[in-house]
Design a protein around this motif. Structure first.
Motif, PDB file in Angstrom:
ATOM      1  N   GLY A  27       0.800  -1.209   0.000  1.00  0.00           N
ATOM      2  CA  GLY A  27       0.000   0.000   0.000  1.00  0.00           C
ATOM      3  C   GLY A  27       0.839   1.269   0.000  1.00  0.00           C
ATOM      4  O   GLY A  27       2.058   1.258  -0.093  1.00  0.00           O
ATOM      5  N   THR A  28       0.152   2.372   0.147  1.00  0.00           N
ATOM      6  CA  THR A  28       0.797   3.679   0.140  1.00  0.00           C
ATOM      7  C   THR A  28       1.703   3.835   1.348  1.00  0.00           C
ATOM      8  O   THR A  28       1.378   3.411   2.457  1.00  0.00           O
ATOM      9  CB  THR A  28      -0.277   4.782   0.149  1.00  0.00           C
ATOM     10  OG1 THR A  28      -1.159   4.568  -0.956  1.00  0.00           O
ATOM     11  CG2 THR A  28       0.343   6.157   0.052  1.00  0.00           C
ATOM     12  N   THR A  29       2.852   4.454   1.146  1.00  0.00           N
ATOM     13  CA  THR A  29       3.833   4.622   2.212  1.00  0.00           C
ATOM     14  C   THR A  29       3.251   5.405   3.381  1.00  0.00           C
ATOM     15  O   THR A  29       2.571   6.425   3.192  1.00  0.00           O
ATOM     16  CB  THR A  29       5.071   5.348   1.674  1.00  0.00           C
ATOM     17  OG1 THR A  29       5.612   4.596   0.591  1.00  0.00           O
ATOM     18  CG2 THR A  29       6.121   5.520   2.751  1.00  0.00           C
ATOM     19  N   ALA A  30       3.520   4.920   4.580  1.00  0.00           N
ATOM     20  CA  ALA A  30       3.043   5.604   5.785  1.00  0.00           C
ATOM     21  C   ALA A  30       3.593   7.021   5.839  1.00  0.00           C
ATOM     22  O   ALA A  30       4.734   7.288   5.464  1.00  0.00           O
ATOM     23  CB  ALA A  30       3.481   4.821   7.023  1.00  0.00           C
ATOM     24  N   GLY A  31       2.763   7.951   6.313  1.00  0.00           N
ATOM     25  CA  GLY A  31       3.167   9.344   6.421  1.00  0.00           C
ATOM     26  C   GLY A  31       2.867  10.162   5.184  1.00  0.00           C
ATOM     27  O   GLY A  31       3.009  11.393   5.201  1.00  0.00           O
ATOM     28  N   THR A  92      10.445 -11.026   5.678  1.00  0.00           N
ATOM     29  CA  THR A  92       9.882 -10.056   4.737  1.00  0.00           C
ATOM     30  C   THR A  92       9.232  -8.919   5.517  1.00  0.00           C
ATOM     31  O   THR A  92       8.438  -9.162   6.433  1.00  0.00           O
ATOM     32  CB  THR A  92       8.829 -10.713   3.825  1.00  0.00           C
ATOM     33  OG1 THR A  92       9.430 -11.816   3.137  1.00  0.00           O
ATOM     34  CG2 THR A  92       8.302  -9.719   2.804  1.00  0.00           C
ATOM     35  N   ASN A  93       9.574  -7.689   5.141  1.00  0.00           N
ATOM     36  CA  ASN A  93       8.915  -6.512   5.707  1.00  0.00           C
ATOM     37  C   ASN A  93       7.651  -6.251   4.891  1.00  0.00           C
ATOM     38  O   ASN A  93       7.714  -5.731   3.784  1.00  0.00           O
ATOM     39  CB  ASN A  93       9.847  -5.302   5.659  1.00  0.00           C
ATOM     40  CG  ASN A  93       9.189  -4.051   6.214  1.00  0.00           C
ATOM     41  OD1 ASN A  93       8.113  -4.115   6.820  1.00  0.00           O
ATOM     42  ND2 ASN A  93       9.835  -2.908   6.031  1.00  0.00           N
ATOM     43  N   SER A  94       6.508  -6.621   5.443  1.00  0.00           N
ATOM     44  CA  SER A  94       5.224  -6.430   4.759  1.00  0.00           C
ATOM     45  C   SER A  94       4.509  -5.172   5.226  1.00  0.00           C
ATOM     46  O   SER A  94       3.311  -5.009   4.995  1.00  0.00           O
ATOM     47  CB  SER A  94       4.329  -7.661   4.995  1.00  0.00           C
ATOM     48  OG  SER A  94       4.962  -8.835   4.551  1.00  0.00           O
ATOM     49  N   SER A  95       5.235  -4.301   5.887  1.00  0.00           N
ATOM     50  CA  SER A  95       4.679  -3.020   6.344  1.00  0.00           C
ATOM     51  C   SER A  95       4.645  -2.033   5.184  1.00  0.00           C
ATOM     52  O   SER A  95       5.136  -2.310   4.091  1.00  0.00           O
ATOM     53  CB  SER A  95       5.535  -2.464   7.487  1.00  0.00           C
ATOM     54  OG  SER A  95       5.757  -3.442   8.489  1.00  0.00           O
ATOM     55  N   ASN A  96       4.097  -0.862   5.423  1.00  0.00           N
ATOM     56  CA  ASN A  96       4.121   0.193   4.411  1.00  0.00           C
ATOM     57  C   ASN A  96       5.118   1.284   4.789  1.00  0.00           C
ATOM     58  O   ASN A  96       4.925   2.461   4.495  1.00  0.00           O
ATOM     59  CB  ASN A  96       2.727   0.780   4.167  1.00  0.00           C
ATOM     60  CG  ASN A  96       2.134   1.458   5.392  1.00  0.00           C
ATOM     61  OD1 ASN A  96       2.506   1.151   6.523  1.00  0.00           O
ATOM     62  ND2 ASN A  96       1.190   2.369   5.165  1.00  0.00           N
ATOM     63  N   GLU A  97       6.217   0.841   5.443  1.00  0.00           N
ATOM     64  CA  GLU A  97       7.277   1.770   5.821  1.00  0.00           C
ATOM     65  C   GLU A  97       8.565   0.990   6.050  1.00  0.00           C
ATOM     66  O   GLU A  97       8.541  -0.174   6.467  1.00  0.00           O
ATOM     67  CB  GLU A  97       6.884   2.531   7.097  1.00  0.00           C
ATOM     68  CG  GLU A  97       7.888   3.588   7.511  1.00  0.00           C
ATOM     69  CD  GLU A  97       7.403   4.388   8.715  1.00  0.00           C
ATOM     70  OE1 GLU A  97       6.829   5.469   8.503  1.00  0.00           O
ATOM     71  OE2 GLU A  97       7.583   3.912   9.853  1.00  0.00           O
ATOM     72  N   ILE A  98       9.692   1.616   5.779  1.00  0.00           N
ATOM     73  CA  ILE A  98      10.999   1.022   6.093  1.00  0.00           C
ATOM     74  C   ILE A  98      11.135   0.898   7.603  1.00  0.00           C
ATOM     75  O   ILE A  98      10.855   1.840   8.349  1.00  0.00           O
ATOM     76  CB  ILE A  98      12.135   1.899   5.520  1.00  0.00           C
ATOM     77  CG1 ILE A  98      12.078   1.908   3.985  1.00  0.00           C
ATOM     78  CG2 ILE A  98      13.493   1.410   6.006  1.00  0.00           C
ATOM     79  CD1 ILE A  98      13.041   2.886   3.353  1.00  0.00           C
ATOM     80  N   LEU A  99      11.577  -0.279   8.060  1.00  0.00           N
ATOM     81  CA  LEU A  99      11.705  -0.534   9.499  1.00  0.00           C
ATOM     82  C   LEU A  99      12.995  -1.285   9.793  1.00  0.00           C
ATOM     83  O   LEU A  99      13.590  -1.907   8.910  1.00  0.00           O
ATOM     84  CB  LEU A  99      10.520  -1.365  10.001  1.00  0.00           C
ATOM     85  CG  LEU A  99       9.129  -0.730   9.963  1.00  0.00           C
ATOM     86  CD1 LEU A  99       8.074  -1.764  10.295  1.00  0.00           C
ATOM     87  CD2 LEU A  99       9.050   0.461  10.911  1.00  0.00           C
ATOM     88  N   ASP A 151      18.849  -3.740   9.660  1.00  0.00           N
ATOM     89  CA  ASP A 151      18.811  -2.285   9.589  1.00  0.00           C
ATOM     90  C   ASP A 151      18.118  -1.815   8.315  1.00  0.00           C
ATOM     91  O   ASP A 151      18.467  -2.239   7.208  1.00  0.00           O
ATOM     92  CB  ASP A 151      20.255  -1.755   9.614  1.00  0.00           C
ATOM     93  CG  ASP A 151      20.310  -0.253   9.761  1.00  0.00           C
ATOM     94  OD1 ASP A 151      19.557   0.296  10.585  1.00  0.00           O
ATOM     95  OD2 ASP A 151      21.123   0.375   9.057  1.00  0.00           O
ATOM     96  N   GLU A 152      17.098  -0.955   8.474  1.00  0.00           N
ATOM     97  CA  GLU A 152      16.470  -0.253   7.355  1.00  0.00           C
ATOM     98  C   GLU A 152      16.024  -1.212   6.244  1.00  0.00           C
ATOM     99  O   GLU A 152      16.438  -1.097   5.089  1.00  0.00           O
ATOM    100  CB  GLU A 152      17.437   0.786   6.778  1.00  0.00           C
ATOM    101  CG  GLU A 152      17.896   1.834   7.777  1.00  0.00           C
ATOM    102  CD  GLU A 152      16.731   2.679   8.297  1.00  0.00           C
ATOM    103  OE1 GLU A 152      16.127   3.410   7.494  1.00  0.00           O
ATOM    104  OE2 GLU A 152      16.419   2.591   9.497  1.00  0.00           O
ATOM    105  N   LEU A 153      15.152  -2.147   6.590  1.00  0.00           N
ATOM    106  CA  LEU A 153      14.649  -3.103   5.604  1.00  0.00           C
ATOM    107  C   LEU A 153      13.487  -2.487   4.838  1.00  0.00           C
ATOM    108  O   LEU A 153      12.470  -2.099   5.416  1.00  0.00           O
ATOM    109  CB  LEU A 153      14.205  -4.393   6.288  1.00  0.00           C
ATOM    110  CG  LEU A 153      13.734  -5.516   5.356  1.00  0.00           C
ATOM    111  CD1 LEU A 153      14.832  -5.905   4.371  1.00  0.00           C
ATOM    112  CD2 LEU A 153      13.291  -6.735   6.163  1.00  0.00           C
ATOM    113  N   ALA A 154      13.647  -2.413   3.530  1.00  0.00           N
ATOM    114  CA  ALA A 154      12.627  -1.806   2.679  1.00  0.00           C
ATOM    115  C   ALA A 154      11.366  -2.667   2.635  1.00  0.00           C
ATOM    116  O   ALA A 154      11.399  -3.873   2.910  1.00  0.00           O
ATOM    117  CB  ALA A 154      13.179  -1.607   1.272  1.00  0.00           C
ATOM    118  N   THR A 155      10.252  -2.044   2.267  1.00  0.00           N
ATOM    119  CA  THR A 155       8.995  -2.779   2.166  1.00  0.00           C
ATOM    120  C   THR A 155       9.044  -3.758   0.997  1.00  0.00           C
ATOM    121  O   THR A 155       9.767  -3.551   0.018  1.00  0.00           O
ATOM    122  CB  THR A 155       7.820  -1.808   1.972  1.00  0.00           C
ATOM    123  OG1 THR A 155       8.002  -1.101   0.738  1.00  0.00           O
ATOM    124  CG2 THR A 155       7.745  -0.819   3.117  1.00  0.00           C
TER     125      THR A 155
END
Length: 351
Positions: A27-31, A92-99, A151-155
Motif C-alpha cells: 500500500g501507500t507509504t506511511a506518512g 519479509t517486511n510487509s509493512s508500508n514503511e521502512i523498518l 537495519d532499514e529493511l525496505a517494504t
C-alpha cells in the motif's frame, strides 16, 4: 446543496485517483499526505458565477506487518560434533514503511519439534547471519554478516537469514533440537542504528501518522504484537559401527587345505568386519588397525580391503591394499554405507 456537491466532487476525484494509482502489496507509504479538491461551478440567471472549491487532506497511517518463514520445510540433518550447522529462514517486511527488525534465535525445551521429532538436546554457540550479496547468495558462506538486528529493511523486500549453531558430540541417530527465529519490528529511519520499539496507536484516529499492528501469529509470538516467528530443527544422523573379528585355518603343512589344523606352519586368516547400522549416515574414512601376535608371522601381500559379509560370514572378496608395519596391519575403507558391512582380511603363519 453546496455540501452535497462538495461530497460528490470529492468522491469523483477520489475514484479517479484510485484508478490512476498502481497497486502495491504493502500500500501507500506511511506518512504520505493525500489531498484532493472538489470544485463547483454554477450560474445565476444564466450568467456564470465564480467557482467554489473545497479541499481535504489526511495522512496515511502505518501498518506494521512482517513474516518470518523457514526455508525448505524439512529438518536439517547434522552429525555429532558438527560445527556451524545451518538452518535457513526468510524475513519479509510487509509493512508500508521502512523498518528495523530485532532478531532472536531460541531453542525449545522438550516437546515435539516442527518436523515431528521429539526435542532431546540443545545446540550451542547459536548466532544469526544475514545473507550477503557477495559470495554465494542464498547459501551460508564466509561472506555472510553476523547480525543481531536488520537495519532499514525496505517494504516488500524478503531477505535470507541463517541461524547457525554447533552440535554436541556423542549424540545418537535421531536426536533432535528445535530452533526458532523471531523478528520484532523497530523504528527505522536512521541507518546504522538499531531503532526503538514500535508503539501501536491507542484510541481514535489522529491527524498524525498512527500505527496499527497487522502481523499474524507465529510459533512463539502473539497475534498483532509487531513480531513474527517460525521454526526449524536439527536432526542428528550418525553412523553406528559394530566390529567383529573372526579367524579360520586355511591350510597346514600336512593336510593342506583338507581339514587343516592349527599346528605350527599352518596359515590362519583373520577377518575384521565393520557393520554400519541401518538408518544412520554413511561412515567414511574407516581406519582399521590390528596387531599381529608374536606367535604368528604376517603373510606379505595378504591384506584385502572392502570385502563383504553374508549371514555373519566374511566372504573371500575385497581388493588388495592396506599396509603392514610390524606388528600392525592397517587399512582404510573409504565408505561404509548405512546398513552395509565391509571387511579387512589378512593372513599369518603359526610359528
Amino acid at each position: 446543496m453546496t455540501s452535497m456537491l462538495n461530497y460528490m466532487g470529492l468522491g469523483m476525484v477520489a475514484c479517479a485517483s484510485i484508478a490512476a494509482t498502481p497497486a502495491y502489496a504493502n500500500g501507500t507509504t506511511a506518512g504520505t499526505s493525500i489531498t484532493n479538491t472538489a470544485t463547483v461551478d454554477y450560474q445565476v440567471g444564466g450568467v456564470a458565477q465564480g467557482q467554489q472549491s473545497a479541499s481535504n487532506s489526511f495522512v496515511v497511517d502505518r501498518r506494521v506487518n512482517l513474516l518470518v518463514e523457514e526455508v525448505g520445510n524439512a529438518t536439517t540433518e547434522v552429525a555429532p560434533g558438527q560445527t556451524s550447522a545451518v538452518t535457513t529462514f526468510q524475513l519479509t517486511n510487509s509493512s508500508n514503511e521502512i523498518l528495523d527488525f530485532l532478531l532472536t534465535a531460541s531453542q525449545i525445551t522438550g516437546g515435539v519439534a516442527t518436523h515431528g521429532g521429539t526435542d532431546t538436546f540443545n545446540a550451542s554457540n547459536i548466532r544469526i547471519y544475514r545473507d550477503a550479496a557477495t559470495g554465494t547468495p542464498g547459501s551460508y558462506d564466509v561472506a555472510d554478516v553476523l547480525v543481531t538486528y536488520i537495519d532499514e529493511l525496505a517494504t516488500d523486500t524478503p531477505i535470507r537469514l541463517f541461524v547457525v549453531a554447533d552440535i554436541p558430540a556423542g549424540l545418537p541417530t535421531g536426536a533432535v533440537a528445535g530452533i526458532q527465529l523471531r523478528a520484532t519490528a523497530l523504528e527505522g529511519g536512521t541507518a546504522g542504528t538499531q531503532g526503538a520499539a514500535v508503539t501501536q496507536t491507542a484510541g481514535a484516529n489522529t491527524a498524525a501518522k498512527d500505527t496499527v499492528f497487522a502481523d499474524g501469529v507465529g510459533v512463539n509470538d502473539a497475534n498483532r504484537d509487531a513480531s513474527h516467528s517460525d521454526a526449524d530443527d536439527y536432526t542428528v544422523k550418525t553412523a553406528t559401527l559394530t566390529v567383529t573379528k573372526s579367524s579360520r585355518v586355511v591350510s597346514d603343512p600336512f593336510n593342506g587345505t583338507t581339514n587343516p589344523k592349527l599346528i605350527p606352519g599352518a596359515t590362519v586368516e583373520y577377518c575384521i568386519a565393520v557393520a554400519n547400522a541401518a538408518g544412520g549416515a554413511d561412515a567414511t574414512s574407516v581406519a582399521i588397525n590390528d596387531s599381529v601376535p608374536g606367535q604368528l608371522a604376517f603373510v606379505a601381500g595378504s591384506i584385502r580391503l572392502n570385502g563383504t559379509v553374508t549371514g555373519g560370514t566374511c566372504n573371500a572378496d575385497g581388493t588388495t591394499g592396506g599396509s603392514y608395519a610390524a606388528p600392525v596391519v592397517s587399512g582404510t575403507i573409504a565408505t561404509i554405507a548405512a546398513g552395509a558391512a565391509r571387511t579387512l582380511i589378512f593372513q599369518a603363519l603359526v610359528n
